[in-house]
Design a protein around this motif. Structure first.
Motif, PDB file in Angstrom:
ATOM      1  N   GLY A 236       0.807  -1.199   0.000  1.00  0.00           N
ATOM      2  CA  GLY A 236       0.000   0.000   0.000  1.00  0.00           C
ATOM      3  C   GLY A 236       0.849   1.263   0.000  1.00  0.00           C
ATOM      4  O   GLY A 236       2.075   1.218  -0.041  1.00  0.00           O
ATOM      5  N   ALA A 237       0.156   2.411   0.084  1.00  0.00           N
ATOM      6  CA  ALA A 237       0.819   3.709  -0.021  1.00  0.00           C
ATOM      7  C   ALA A 237       1.845   3.921   1.091  1.00  0.00           C
ATOM      8  O   ALA A 237       2.918   4.495   0.862  1.00  0.00           O
ATOM      9  N   ASP A 238       1.551   3.448   2.303  1.00  0.00           N
ATOM     10  CA  ASP A 238       2.479   3.653   3.418  1.00  0.00           C
ATOM     11  C   ASP A 238       3.818   2.964   3.174  1.00  0.00           C
ATOM     12  O   ASP A 238       4.881   3.538   3.429  1.00  0.00           O
ATOM     13  N   ALA A 239       3.753   1.717   2.687  1.00  0.00           N
ATOM     14  CA  ALA A 239       4.995   0.979   2.436  1.00  0.00           C
ATOM     15  C   ALA A 239       5.811   1.609   1.316  1.00  0.00           C
ATOM     16  O   ALA A 239       7.034   1.476   1.273  1.00  0.00           O
ATOM     17  N   LEU A 240       5.152   2.323   0.413  1.00  0.00           N
ATOM     18  CA  LEU A 240       5.856   2.933  -0.708  1.00  0.00           C
ATOM     19  C   LEU A 240       6.647   4.177  -0.294  1.00  0.00           C
ATOM     20  O   LEU A 240       7.404   4.719  -1.101  1.00  0.00           O
TER      21      LEU A 240
END
Length: 396
Positions: A273-277
């Motif tokens: 998801g966006a957080d891991a990116l």
């Protein structure tokens, strides 16, 4: 009326207990109807399953898997079937191919309905690039992403694909394996091709620079379609190419016809998801700083600082680091005043690599008192002791 034994042989039980009809504009109609058919079979609604598969064959009359299911459903009206494809049980290998295709399509159908983010890879599209294709060979799937606001990626669509008969990790000519790496698709081949390649074929630049350095052989790795009488092929059936149905190849036409479309081929991408990116954003910043430092040291004509950006294993078309260093020291001995500008930069993590590696392309403008040159350049950067270093450099 006998219940077809799909429950145990053709589909994953957990998948079929998942929520079935989650609709979105990218849902592939063929796969949706296939899942509807199999769900009806699982629940013993054989006449409804027959109606579904008849509709499926109306829109895809050359879909062999659908024909097999249709044959099973008709046979189930008169006798008990003992396995998937029992209507033609003698061809064991072919039946297994159909099972593999059914399982692969169903698994990806439900994966899609969970909502796709993007692979855990650094991807920075250049100003001239609008799309990137990810091929996850473990899932037999091609995913299309487009550049969105603030240079983020937005999921567009995904398609079932066939890869090499012997899997991935292409090394040798004729090994029937699909290569792993970052490639770029050329424009559609306009010359007449055998029916095997379907409606269109787009060559990939295999072997790329890393492939050639590692002495991998072979060529002719394309994205292409299927013969006219074939809707799709089993998950592993090509000679190494990435094969889609003709309708899916046509759906990609507007993206691929521009030429130079990045195609990242890997195994078991991590979907995040966006957080891991955010970690990828940090990597991008670090690599961008390293690239800019390399450019400044080149402009300053500080040869030692400039050469410190290259790994000991560096190679280029003419040789190794020693030869490159000798060449650069000779040129920079006179300390010529130069101007170097970089534009149209793209970055792609090299999937499944032994070390963290990123392919960086850019347009380079070089101006000196004697020369002005603009070229498209490609570098492979690797992390070495926590620092980004150049492993390869050459024209793109």
């Amino acid at each position: 009326m006998a219940l077809l034994p799909w429950n145990a042989t053709a589909v994953n039980q957990d998948a079929l207990t998942a929520r079935l009809f989650v609709q979105n504009k990218n849902t592939n109609a063929v796969e949706r109807m296939l899942v509807q058919t199999l769900e009806a079979i699982k629940e013993g609604r054989l006449q409804q399953a027959l109606d579904y598969v008849n509709q499926l064959l109306t829109i895809s009359p050359n879909f062999a898997l659908a024909h097999l299911i249709h044959g099973d459903l008709l046979s189930a009206k008169t006798r008990i079937l003992h396995g998937f494809g029992d209507v033609n049980a003698a061809d064991v290998t072919r039946i297994q191919d159909f099972k593999d295709e059914a399982e692969t399509r169903i698994r990806n159908y439900f994966d899609r309905n969970r909502g796709l983010t993007q692979p855990n890879l650094l991807v920075e599209l250049s100003e001239k690039q609008n799309h990137v294709l990810f091929v996850d060979t473990a899932r037999s799937r091609l995913y299309v992403y487009e550049k969105s606001q603030r240079d983020t990626l937005k999921y567009v669509a995904d398609y079932y694909v066939t890869i090499g008969k012997n899997g991935t990790g292409k090394k040798d000519q004729g090994d029937k394996r699909t290569p792993i790496g970052v490639y770029f698709a050329a424009r559609k081949l306009n010359r007449p091709l055998p029916d095997l390649y379907g409606d269109a074929a787009y060559p990939l630049n295999y072997p790329n620079e890393i492939d050639s350095y590692e002495r991998k052989t072979g060529s002719g790795i394309w994205i292409h379609g299927t013969p006219r009488d074939t809707y799709s092929r089993p998950p592993r059936a090509s000679d190494g190419c990435v094969v889609l149905s003709n309708p899916d190849v046509q759906a990609l036409q507007n993206i691929l016809q521009t030429g130079g479309t990045p195609v990242v081929i890997g195994v078991n991408f991590q979907w995040v998801g966006a957080d891991a990116l955010k970690q990828q954003a940090q990597t991008k910043a670090e690599l961008s700083n390293a690239l800019e430092s390399w450019r400044r040291d080149w402009v300053s004509q500080n040869t030692d600082a400039y050469l410190s950006h290259y790994t000991r294993d560096f190679f280029y078309s003419e040789g190794d680091l020693a030869k490159w260093s000798s060449y650069k020291r000779q040129i920079q001995a006179a300390k010529p005043k130069v101007s170097i500008n970089l534009a149209d930069i793209s970055m792609f993590t090299y999937p499944n690599a032994k070390q963290n590696m990123v392919v960086v392309d850019f347009e380079q403008e070089y101006i000196s008192p004697a020369l002005r040159n603009v070229m498209k350049k490609r570098q492979y950067w690797v992390q070495e002791n926590g620092q980004w270093k150049i492993l390869y450099e050459g024209s793109a």
